[in-house]
Design a protein around this motif. Structure first.
Motif, mmCIF file in Angstrom:
data_model
loop_
_atom_site.group_PDB
_atom_site.id
_atom_site.type_symbol
_atom_site.label_atom_id
_atom_site.label_comp_id
_atom_site.label_asym_id
_atom_site.label_seq_id
_atom_site.Cartn_x
_atom_site.Cartn_y
_atom_site.Cartn_z
ATOM 1 N N ALA A 7 18.973 -25.355 -6.551
ATOM 2 C CA ALA A 7 17.919 -26.374 -6.593
ATOM 3 C C ALA A 7 18.503 -27.729 -6.972
ATOM 4 N N SER A 8 19.382 -27.736 -7.955
ATOM 5 C CA SER A 8 20.020 -28.982 -8.396
ATOM 6 C C SER A 8 20.863 -29.586 -7.281
ATOM 7 N N SER A 9 21.567 -28.740 -6.555
ATOM 8 C CA SER A 9 22.425 -29.226 -5.473
ATOM 9 C C SER A 9 21.599 -29.804 -4.323
ATOM 10 N N ILE A 10 20.467 -29.178 -4.011
ATOM 11 C CA ILE A 10 19.606 -29.691 -2.942
ATOM 12 C C ILE A 10 19.107 -31.094 -3.300
ATOM 13 N N LYS A 11 18.694 -31.265 -4.550
ATOM 14 C CA LYS A 11 18.171 -32.567 -4.990
ATOM 15 C C LYS A 11 19.244 -33.652 -4.972
ATOM 16 N N SER A 12 20.490 -33.262 -5.138
ATOM 17 C CA SER A 12 21.572 -34.250 -5.204
ATOM 18 C C SER A 12 22.128 -34.615 -3.830
ATOM 19 N N LEU A 13 21.662 -33.932 -2.776
ATOM 20 C CA LEU A 13 22.156 -34.225 -1.434
ATOM 21 C C LEU A 13 21.733 -35.630 -1.005
ATOM 22 N N LEU A 17 12.704 -20.307 -3.573
ATOM 23 C CA LEU A 17 12.173 -20.900 -4.800
ATOM 24 C C LEU A 17 12.915 -22.185 -5.156
ATOM 25 N N ALA A 18 14.211 -22.217 -4.885
ATOM 26 C CA ALA A 18 14.998 -23.433 -5.133
ATOM 27 C C ALA A 18 14.639 -24.523 -4.134
ATOM 28 N N SER A 19 14.438 -24.138 -2.879
ATOM 29 C CA SER A 19 14.215 -25.114 -1.814
ATOM 30 C C SER A 19 12.856 -25.796 -1.918
ATOM 31 N N VAL A 20 11.818 -25.048 -2.288
ATOM 32 C CA VAL A 20 10.475 -25.639 -2.339
ATOM 33 C C VAL A 20 10.381 -26.702 -3.441
ATOM 34 N N GLU A 21 11.265 -26.612 -4.441
ATOM 35 C CA GLU A 21 11.275 -27.629 -5.490
ATOM 36 C C GLU A 21 11.591 -29.018 -4.945
ATOM 37 N N SER A 22 12.285 -29.067 -3.810
ATOM 38 C CA SER A 22 12.696 -30.343 -3.239
ATOM 39 C C SER A 22 11.544 -31.087 -2.580
ATOM 40 N N GLY A 23 10.464 -30.362 -2.279
ATOM 41 C CA GLY A 23 9.351 -30.973 -1.567
ATOM 42 C C GLY A 23 9.539 -30.985 -0.070
ATOM 43 N N ILE A 24 10.683 -30.529 0.412
ATOM 44 C CA ILE A 24 10.940 -30.453 1.854
ATOM 45 C C ILE A 24 10.289 -29.178 2.392
ATOM 46 N N PRO A 25 9.566 -29.246 3.518
ATOM 47 C CA PRO A 25 8.945 -28.043 4.081
ATOM 48 C C PRO A 25 9.971 -26.924 4.235
ATOM 49 N N THR A 26 9.634 -25.754 3.705
ATOM 50 C CA THR A 26 10.586 -24.644 3.661
ATOM 51 C C THR A 26 10.071 -23.446 4.441
ATOM 52 N N VAL A 27 10.866 -23.002 5.394
ATOM 53 C CA VAL A 27 10.618 -21.755 6.125
ATOM 54 C C VAL A 27 11.531 -20.700 5.523
ATOM 55 N N GLN A 28 10.971 -19.550 5.173
ATOM 56 C CA GLN A 28 11.819 -18.473 4.646
ATOM 57 C C GLN A 28 12.026 -17.404 5.706
ATOM 58 N N THR A 29 13.283 -17.032 5.899
ATOM 59 C CA THR A 29 13.606 -15.877 6.735
ATOM 60 C C THR A 29 13.865 -14.687 5.818
ATOM 61 N N VAL A 30 13.170 -13.597 6.066
ATOM 62 C CA VAL A 30 13.278 -12.403 5.228
ATOM 63 C C VAL A 30 14.047 -11.333 6.000
ATOM 64 N N HIS A 31 15.191 -10.926 5.433
ATOM 65 C CA HIS A 31 16.079 -9.977 6.098
ATOM 66 C C HIS A 31 15.904 -8.543 5.595
ATOM 67 N N GLY A 32 15.174 -8.376 4.489
ATOM 68 C CA GLY A 32 15.026 -7.026 3.937
ATOM 69 C C GLY A 32 14.086 -7.019 2.753
ATOM 70 N N TYR A 33 14.273 -6.037 1.900
ATOM 71 C CA TYR A 33 13.397 -5.803 0.748
ATOM 72 C C TYR A 33 14.223 -6.068 -0.507
ATOM 73 N N TYR A 34 14.075 -7.248 -1.070
ATOM 74 C CA TYR A 34 15.027 -7.726 -2.067
ATOM 75 C C TYR A 34 15.175 -6.778 -3.254
ATOM 76 N N SER A 35 14.056 -6.421 -3.892
ATOM 77 C CA SER A 35 14.151 -5.578 -5.087
ATOM 78 C C SER A 35 14.602 -4.161 -4.730
ATOM 79 N N PHE A 36 14.072 -3.622 -3.643
ATOM 80 C CA PHE A 36 14.435 -2.266 -3.239
ATOM 81 C C PHE A 36 15.927 -2.175 -2.909
ATOM 82 N N GLU A 37 16.457 -3.219 -2.278
ATOM 83 C CA GLU A 37 17.869 -3.192 -1.924
ATOM 84 C C GLU A 37 18.751 -3.311 -3.165
#
Length: 387
Positions: free
Chosen positions: A80-86, A102-122
Protein backbone atom coordinates in the motif's frame (compact mmCIF):
# COMPACT_ATOMS: atom_id res chain seq x y z
CA UNK A 1 -4.98 3.10 -20.44
CA UNK A 2 -2.28 2.81 -17.77
CA UNK A 3 -2.72 -0.42 -15.81
CA UNK A 4 -0.95 -1.53 -12.64
CA UNK A 5 -0.92 -5.23 -11.68
CA UNK A 6 -0.27 -5.83 -7.98
CA UNK A 7 0.50 -8.83 -5.78
CA UNK A 8 2.02 -9.43 -2.34
CA UNK A 9 3.87 -12.43 -3.77
CA UNK A 10 7.18 -12.42 -5.61
CA UNK A 11 7.14 -11.84 -9.35
CA UNK A 12 8.33 -13.52 -11.36
CA UNK A 13 8.17 -16.78 -9.43
CA UNK A 14 7.34 -20.43 -9.93
CA UNK A 15 3.68 -21.18 -10.47
CA UNK A 16 0.50 -20.31 -12.32
CA UNK A 17 0.01 -16.85 -10.79
CA UNK A 18 3.28 -15.61 -12.24
CA UNK A 19 2.48 -17.14 -15.63
CA UNK A 20 -0.93 -15.47 -15.56
CA UNK A 21 0.57 -12.04 -14.89
CA UNK A 22 3.23 -12.40 -17.59
CA UNK A 23 0.77 -13.55 -20.22
CA UNK A 24 -1.95 -11.03 -19.33
CA UNK A 25 0.59 -8.21 -19.44
CA UNK A 26 1.72 -9.30 -22.90
CA UNK A 27 -1.87 -9.47 -24.16
CA UNK A 28 -2.78 -6.05 -22.78
CA UNK A 29 0.34 -4.44 -24.23
CA UNK A 30 -0.53 -5.92 -27.62
CA UNK A 31 -3.85 -4.07 -27.34
CA UNK A 32 -2.07 -0.75 -26.85
CA UNK A 33 -2.13 -0.42 -23.05
CA UNK A 34 0.74 0.42 -20.71
CA UNK A 35 1.17 -2.24 -18.01
CA UNK A 36 3.40 -2.25 -14.93
CA UNK A 37 3.72 -4.89 -12.22
CA UNK A 38 4.27 -4.08 -8.54
CA UNK A 39 5.03 -7.14 -6.44
CA UNK A 40 6.81 -8.08 -3.21
CA UNK A 41 9.97 -8.52 -5.30
CA UNK A 42 10.08 -4.80 -6.11
CA UNK A 43 9.87 -3.69 -2.46
CA UNK A 44 13.02 -2.61 -0.55
CA UNK A 45 14.99 -5.67 0.55
CA UNK A 46 15.63 -4.39 4.08
CA UNK A 47 11.95 -3.65 4.72
CA UNK A 48 10.89 -7.04 3.35
CA UNK A 49 13.25 -8.90 5.67
CA UNK A 50 12.87 -6.82 8.83
CA UNK A 51 9.18 -5.93 8.69
CA UNK A 52 7.60 -9.05 7.19
CA UNK A 53 9.66 -12.18 6.64
CA UNK A 54 11.81 -12.35 9.78
CA UNK A 55 9.04 -11.48 12.30
CA UNK A 56 6.66 -13.84 10.51
CA UNK A 57 9.17 -16.68 10.71
CA UNK A 58 9.69 -16.14 14.45
CA UNK A 59 5.96 -15.86 15.20
CA UNK A 60 5.32 -19.16 13.44
CA UNK A 61 7.74 -20.77 15.88
CA UNK A 62 5.47 -19.63 18.69
CA UNK A 63 2.15 -20.52 17.06
CA UNK A 64 1.56 -22.09 13.67
CA UNK A 65 -0.29 -19.67 11.41
CA UNK A 66 0.34 -16.51 13.42
CA UNK A 67 3.47 -15.75 11.40
CA UNK A 68 1.67 -16.37 8.12
CA UNK A 69 -1.06 -13.87 8.96
CA UNK A 70 1.46 -11.31 10.23
CA UNK A 71 3.65 -11.70 7.15
CA UNK A 72 0.70 -11.26 4.78
CA UNK A 73 -0.59 -8.17 6.61
CA UNK A 74 2.86 -6.60 6.62
CA UNK A 75 3.22 -7.28 2.91
CA UNK A 76 -0.13 -5.55 2.45
CA UNK A 77 1.08 -2.47 4.33
CA UNK A 78 4.36 -2.32 2.41
CA UNK A 79 2.54 -2.71 -0.91
CA UNK A 80 0.00 0.00 0.00
CA UNK A 81 2.82 2.39 0.88
CA UNK A 82 4.62 1.64 -2.37
CA UNK A 83 1.49 2.24 -4.47
CA UNK A 84 0.99 5.65 -2.84
CA UNK A 85 4.60 6.61 -3.52
CA UNK A 86 4.43 5.83 -7.25
CA UNK A 87 4.91 8.89 -9.43
CA UNK A 88 3.01 7.47 -12.40
CA UNK A 89 -0.77 7.88 -12.79
CA UNK A 90 -2.71 4.66 -13.23
CA UNK A 91 -6.27 4.39 -14.52
CA UNK A 92 -6.94 1.00 -12.95
CA UNK A 93 -5.28 -1.58 -10.71
CA UNK A 94 -5.65 -5.32 -11.24
CA UNK A 95 -4.85 -6.99 -7.89
CA UNK A 96 -3.96 -10.69 -7.93
CA UNK A 97 -4.64 -11.67 -4.29
CA UNK A 98 -6.76 -10.50 -1.38
CA UNK A 99 -3.99 -8.59 0.41
CA UNK A 100 -2.97 -6.83 -2.80
CA UNK A 101 -6.63 -5.83 -3.23
CA UNK A 102 -6.83 -4.41 0.29
CA UNK A 103 -3.61 -2.49 -0.35
CA UNK A 104 -4.72 -1.27 -3.78
CA UNK A 105 -8.14 0.09 -2.79
CA UNK A 106 -6.42 2.38 -0.27
CA UNK A 107 -5.02 4.33 -3.22
CA UNK A 108 -8.47 5.34 -4.44
CA UNK A 109 -7.68 3.93 -7.89
CA UNK A 110 -10.45 1.64 -9.24
CA UNK A 111 -9.37 -1.90 -8.40
CA UNK A 112 -10.31 -5.11 -10.20
CA UNK A 113 -9.42 -8.27 -8.29
CA UNK A 114 -8.54 -11.49 -10.07
CA UNK A 115 -9.16 -14.52 -7.86
CA UNK A 116 -7.03 -17.58 -8.65
CA UNK A 117 -8.14 -19.84 -5.79
CA UNK A 118 -9.30 -20.15 -2.21
CA UNK A 119 -6.85 -18.16 -0.13
CA UNK A 120 -7.48 -19.54 3.36
CA UNK A 121 -8.13 -23.10 2.20
CA UNK A 122 -4.91 -23.13 0.20
CA UNK A 123 -2.94 -21.85 3.19
CA UNK A 124 -4.37 -24.72 5.25
CA UNK A 125 -3.59 -27.19 2.46
CA UNK A 126 0.10 -26.26 2.38
CA UNK A 127 0.36 -26.32 6.20
CA UNK A 128 0.69 -22.55 6.70
CA UNK A 129 -2.54 -22.33 8.75
CA UNK A 130 -4.36 -24.66 11.10
CA UNK A 131 -7.94 -25.31 9.97
CA UNK A 132 -10.56 -23.21 11.80
CA UNK A 133 -7.87 -21.51 13.89
CA UNK A 134 -8.22 -17.86 14.81
CA UNK A 135 -5.80 -17.00 12.00
CA UNK A 136 -7.74 -19.10 9.50
CA UNK A 137 -11.03 -17.40 10.44
CA UNK A 138 -9.38 -13.97 10.26
CA UNK A 139 -8.11 -14.61 6.76
CA UNK A 140 -11.53 -15.82 5.63
CA UNK A 141 -12.99 -12.55 6.91
CA UNK A 142 -10.27 -10.63 5.06
CA UNK A 143 -11.17 -12.56 1.91
CA UNK A 144 -14.76 -11.41 2.25
CA UNK A 145 -13.67 -7.83 2.84
CA UNK A 146 -11.37 -7.84 -0.20
CA UNK A 147 -14.05 -9.18 -2.53
CA UNK A 148 -16.55 -6.62 -1.29
CA UNK A 149 -14.03 -3.76 -1.50
CA UNK A 150 -13.00 -4.35 -5.10
CA UNK A 151 -14.80 -2.44 -7.84
CA UNK A 152 -15.08 -5.72 -9.75
CA UNK A 153 -14.08 -9.33 -9.13
CA UNK A 154 -12.89 -11.71 -11.85
CA UNK A 155 -12.36 -15.44 -11.25
CA UNK A 156 -10.47 -17.99 -13.32
CA UNK A 157 -13.25 -20.57 -13.24
CA UNK A 158 -16.93 -21.05 -12.42
CA UNK A 159 -16.39 -22.88 -9.12
CA UNK A 160 -14.41 -19.99 -7.64
CA UNK A 161 -17.12 -17.63 -8.86
CA UNK A 162 -19.69 -19.70 -6.97
CA UNK A 163 -17.46 -19.73 -3.87
CA UNK A 164 -17.21 -15.94 -3.85
CA UNK A 165 -20.96 -15.57 -4.29
CA UNK A 166 -21.48 -17.84 -1.28
CA UNK A 167 -18.81 -16.15 0.86
CA UNK A 168 -19.26 -12.48 0.01
CA UNK A 169 -22.53 -12.29 -1.94
CA UNK A 170 -20.60 -10.81 -4.86
CA UNK A 171 -21.46 -11.59 -8.49
CA UNK A 172 -18.03 -12.10 -10.05
CA UNK A 173 -17.19 -12.60 -13.71
CA UNK A 174 -15.43 -15.80 -14.78
CA UNK A 175 -12.62 -15.43 -17.33
CA UNK A 176 -10.92 -18.78 -17.85
CA UNK A 177 -7.16 -19.07 -17.56
CA UNK A 178 -5.29 -18.60 -20.82
CA UNK A 179 -1.89 -18.92 -22.44
CA UNK A 180 0.26 -17.31 -25.09
CA UNK A 181 -0.19 -19.77 -27.93
CA UNK A 182 2.89 -18.46 -29.74
CA UNK A 183 5.10 -19.09 -26.68
CA UNK A 184 3.74 -22.63 -26.30
CA UNK A 185 3.72 -23.79 -29.88
CA UNK A 186 4.84 -27.27 -30.96
CA UNK A 187 8.56 -27.26 -31.80
CA UNK A 188 9.62 -30.91 -31.84
CA UNK A 189 12.95 -30.13 -33.51
CA UNK A 190 14.40 -29.17 -30.11
CA UNK A 191 13.24 -32.33 -28.36
CA UNK A 192 16.63 -34.07 -28.52
CA UNK A 193 18.57 -30.98 -27.40
CA UNK A 194 16.24 -30.48 -24.42
CA UNK A 195 16.74 -34.09 -23.33
CA UNK A 196 20.50 -33.58 -23.47
CA UNK A 197 20.35 -30.25 -21.62
CA UNK A 198 18.45 -31.81 -18.71
CA UNK A 199 20.33 -35.15 -18.84
CA UNK A 200 17.20 -37.14 -19.64
CA UNK A 201 18.06 -40.34 -21.57
CA UNK A 202 16.96 -40.13 -25.20
CA UNK A 203 15.86 -43.76 -25.36
CA UNK A 204 13.47 -43.54 -22.40
CA UNK A 205 9.83 -42.57 -22.40
CA UNK A 206 9.48 -39.37 -20.38
CA UNK A 207 6.58 -38.79 -17.99
CA UNK A 208 6.57 -35.11 -17.05
CA UNK A 209 5.03 -33.55 -13.91
CA UNK A 210 5.23 -29.73 -14.24
CA UNK A 211 3.84 -28.89 -10.80
CA UNK A 212 4.74 -27.03 -7.63
CA UNK A 213 5.34 -29.71 -5.02
CA UNK A 214 2.35 -29.05 -2.77
CA UNK A 215 -0.23 -31.49 -1.43
CA UNK A 216 -3.08 -30.22 -3.60
CA UNK A 217 -1.06 -30.88 -6.77
CA UNK A 218 -1.02 -34.62 -5.98
CA UNK A 219 2.63 -34.95 -6.98
CA UNK A 220 3.14 -38.15 -4.97
CA UNK A 221 0.73 -40.20 -7.11
CA UNK A 222 2.74 -40.45 -10.35
CA UNK A 223 5.61 -41.76 -8.22
CA UNK A 224 3.35 -44.35 -6.59
CA UNK A 225 2.06 -45.38 -10.03
CA UNK A 226 5.55 -45.71 -11.51
CA UNK A 227 6.31 -49.30 -10.35
CA UNK A 228 3.26 -50.56 -12.27
CA UNK A 229 4.37 -48.63 -15.36
CA UNK A 230 7.90 -49.98 -15.16
CA UNK A 231 6.66 -53.57 -15.07
CA UNK A 232 5.25 -53.16 -18.58
CA UNK A 233 7.58 -50.44 -19.89
CA UNK A 234 10.96 -50.62 -18.21
CA UNK A 235 12.55 -47.80 -20.22
CA UNK A 236 10.52 -45.02 -18.59
CA UNK A 237 11.64 -42.01 -16.57
CA UNK A 238 9.51 -39.76 -14.37
CA UNK A 239 10.62 -36.10 -14.41
CA UNK A 240 9.47 -33.44 -11.93
CA UNK A 241 9.91 -29.71 -12.57
CA UNK A 242 9.12 -27.65 -9.48
CA UNK A 243 9.88 -27.08 -5.83
CA UNK A 244 7.83 -27.11 -2.64
CA UNK A 245 7.26 -28.70 0.73
CA UNK A 246 6.54 -32.17 -0.75
CA UNK A 247 10.01 -32.54 -2.30
CA UNK A 248 11.58 -34.30 0.69
CA UNK A 249 8.68 -36.75 0.83
CA UNK A 250 9.04 -37.51 -2.88
CA UNK A 251 12.77 -38.12 -2.57
CA UNK A 252 12.27 -40.40 0.43
CA UNK A 253 9.50 -42.32 -1.35
CA UNK A 254 11.59 -42.77 -4.49
CA UNK A 255 14.43 -44.16 -2.38
CA UNK A 256 12.18 -46.50 -0.39
CA UNK A 257 10.65 -47.88 -3.60
CA UNK A 258 14.13 -48.22 -5.15
CA UNK A 259 13.12 -45.90 -7.99
CA UNK A 260 15.92 -43.36 -7.71
CA UNK A 261 17.32 -44.26 -11.14
CA UNK A 262 13.90 -43.83 -12.76
CA UNK A 263 13.03 -40.42 -11.27
CA UNK A 264 14.55 -36.99 -11.94
CA UNK A 265 13.93 -33.82 -9.92
CA UNK A 266 15.11 -30.90 -12.04
CA UNK A 267 13.86 -28.12 -9.74
CA UNK A 268 12.40 -24.80 -10.79
CA UNK A 269 12.49 -24.11 -14.53
CA UNK A 270 12.23 -20.57 -16.00
CA UNK A 271 8.90 -19.81 -17.65
CA UNK A 272 10.51 -19.31 -21.06
CA UNK A 273 12.06 -22.81 -21.00
CA UNK A 274 8.99 -24.80 -19.98
CA UNK A 275 7.69 -25.38 -23.49
CA UNK A 276 10.89 -27.25 -24.40
CA UNK A 277 10.21 -29.75 -21.60
CA UNK A 278 6.61 -30.26 -22.68
CA UNK A 279 7.83 -31.02 -26.18
CA UNK A 280 10.51 -33.39 -24.89
CA UNK A 281 7.99 -35.43 -22.90
CA UNK A 282 5.89 -38.39 -24.02
CA UNK A 283 3.11 -37.87 -21.46
CA UNK A 284 2.36 -34.88 -19.21
CA UNK A 285 0.73 -35.63 -15.84
CA UNK A 286 -1.49 -33.21 -13.88
CA UNK A 287 -2.43 -35.41 -10.86
CA UNK A 288 -4.23 -32.80 -8.71
CA UNK A 289 -6.31 -33.83 -5.68
CA UNK A 290 -8.84 -32.32 -3.29
CA UNK A 291 -6.99 -30.94 -0.28
CA UNK A 292 -8.62 -29.14 2.67
CA UNK A 293 -11.35 -27.67 0.48
CA UNK A 294 -8.96 -26.73 -2.34
CA UNK A 295 -9.71 -27.96 -5.84
CA UNK A 296 -7.62 -27.38 -8.96
CA UNK A 297 -8.76 -24.46 -11.11
CA UNK A 298 -8.13 -24.29 -14.84
CA UNK A 299 -4.54 -25.50 -14.61
CA UNK A 300 -2.16 -23.32 -16.61
CA UNK A 301 0.30 -26.23 -16.74
CA UNK A 302 -2.34 -28.37 -18.44
CA UNK A 303 -3.11 -25.58 -20.92
CA UNK A 304 0.58 -25.10 -21.72
CA UNK A 305 1.13 -28.82 -22.30
CA UNK A 306 -1.96 -29.09 -24.51
CA UNK A 307 -0.83 -26.06 -26.50
CA UNK A 308 2.55 -27.73 -27.07
CA UNK A 309 0.69 -30.74 -28.47
CA UNK A 310 1.75 -32.99 -25.59
CA UNK A 311 -0.67 -35.75 -24.51
CA UNK A 312 -2.08 -34.97 -21.06
CA UNK A 313 -3.45 -37.19 -18.30
CA UNK A 314 -5.16 -35.28 -15.48
CA UNK A 315 -7.27 -35.94 -12.41
CA UNK A 316 -11.01 -35.69 -13.02
CA UNK A 317 -11.55 -32.80 -10.61
CA UNK A 318 -12.32 -29.09 -10.65
CA UNK A 319 -11.37 -27.00 -13.64
CA UNK A 320 -9.45 -29.89 -15.22
CA UNK A 321 -12.81 -31.43 -16.11
CA UNK A 322 -13.72 -28.15 -17.82
CA UNK A 323 -10.78 -28.13 -20.21
CA UNK A 324 -10.25 -31.84 -20.98
CA UNK A 325 -12.81 -34.11 -22.61
CA UNK A 326 -11.82 -37.64 -21.59
CA UNK A 327 -10.74 -39.72 -24.58
CA UNK A 328 -11.08 -36.80 -26.99
CA UNK A 329 -8.28 -34.33 -26.21
CA UNK A 330 -6.71 -35.94 -23.14
CA UNK A 331 -7.38 -38.55 -20.47
CA UNK A 332 -9.03 -38.04 -17.08
CA UNK A 333 -8.53 -40.44 -14.17
CA UNK A 334 -9.98 -40.64 -10.69
CA UNK A 335 -7.86 -38.65 -8.23
CA UNK A 336 -5.41 -40.65 -6.08
CA UNK A 337 -6.11 -43.81 -8.09
CA UNK A 338 -2.57 -44.94 -8.88
CA UNK A 339 -3.72 -48.09 -10.70
CA UNK A 340 -5.95 -46.10 -13.06
CA UNK A 341 -3.16 -43.57 -13.55
CA UNK A 342 -0.66 -46.32 -14.44
CA UNK A 343 -3.13 -47.92 -16.87
CA UNK A 344 -3.74 -44.59 -18.62
CA UNK A 345 0.00 -43.94 -18.91
CA UNK A 346 0.57 -47.37 -20.43
CA UNK A 347 -2.33 -46.85 -22.80
CA UNK A 348 -0.59 -43.82 -24.28
CA UNK A 349 2.90 -45.32 -24.24
CA UNK A 350 1.72 -48.44 -26.06
CA UNK A 351 -0.36 -46.54 -28.63
CA UNK A 352 1.62 -43.50 -29.89
CA UNK A 353 -0.84 -42.75 -32.76
CA UNK A 354 -3.69 -42.47 -30.24
CA UNK A 355 -1.59 -40.24 -27.99
CA UNK A 356 -0.74 -38.07 -30.99
CA UNK A 357 -4.41 -37.76 -31.94
CA UNK A 358 -5.36 -36.60 -28.44
CA UNK A 359 -2.51 -34.09 -28.48
CA UNK A 360 -3.46 -32.67 -31.89
CA UNK A 361 -7.07 -32.18 -30.81
CA UNK A 362 -5.86 -30.50 -27.63
CA UNK A 363 -3.81 -27.98 -29.62
CA UNK A 364 -6.86 -27.18 -31.76
CA UNK A 365 -8.91 -26.54 -28.62
CA UNK A 366 -6.27 -24.20 -27.24
CA UNK A 367 -6.26 -22.22 -30.48
CA UNK A 368 -10.02 -21.77 -30.47
CA UNK A 369 -10.75 -21.23 -26.74
CA UNK A 370 -7.70 -20.26 -24.65
CA UNK A 371 -5.83 -17.46 -26.42
CA UNK A 372 -4.34 -14.73 -24.20
CA UNK A 373 -5.35 -12.13 -26.79
CA UNK A 374 -9.06 -12.84 -26.42
CA UNK A 375 -8.67 -12.96 -22.62
CA UNK A 376 -6.88 -9.58 -22.64
CA UNK A 377 -9.82 -8.11 -24.53
CA UNK A 378 -12.21 -9.36 -21.85
CA UNK A 379 -10.05 -7.91 -19.08
CA UNK A 380 -9.94 -4.60 -20.96
CA UNK A 381 -13.75 -4.60 -20.94
CA UNK A 382 -13.74 -5.33 -17.20
CA UNK A 383 -11.40 -2.39 -16.57
CA UNK A 384 -13.60 -0.05 -18.61
CA UNK A 385 -16.62 -1.10 -16.58
CA UNK A 386 -15.10 0.28 -13.36
CA UNK A 387 -13.77 3.55 -14.83
Amino acid sequence: MNILITTIFDYPHEGGLSSHITTLKKGLISRGHTVDVLSFSQLPHFKKKMLAQAPGFLLNKVKQGSGQLFNDRQRQKLLASSIKSLNKHYDVINAQDIFATLASVESGIPTVQTVHGYYSFEAVSRGALLPDSAEDLTIRELERKAYQSAAKVVTVDQRIKDYIHHLAHIEAEAIKNFIDLSAFAPESAKREQTRQDFQIPLHKKMLFVPRRMTEKNGVIYPLLALPEVLKAHQETILVYAGTGEQLARLEETAASLQLTDSVRFIGSVPFENMHHLYEASDVVLIPSVHSHGVEEATSISALEAMSCRSPVIASAIGGLKEIIVDGEDGLLVKEKDTKALAQSILKLLHDPPYASTLASRARSKMESEYSHLSAAKRFETAYNEVL
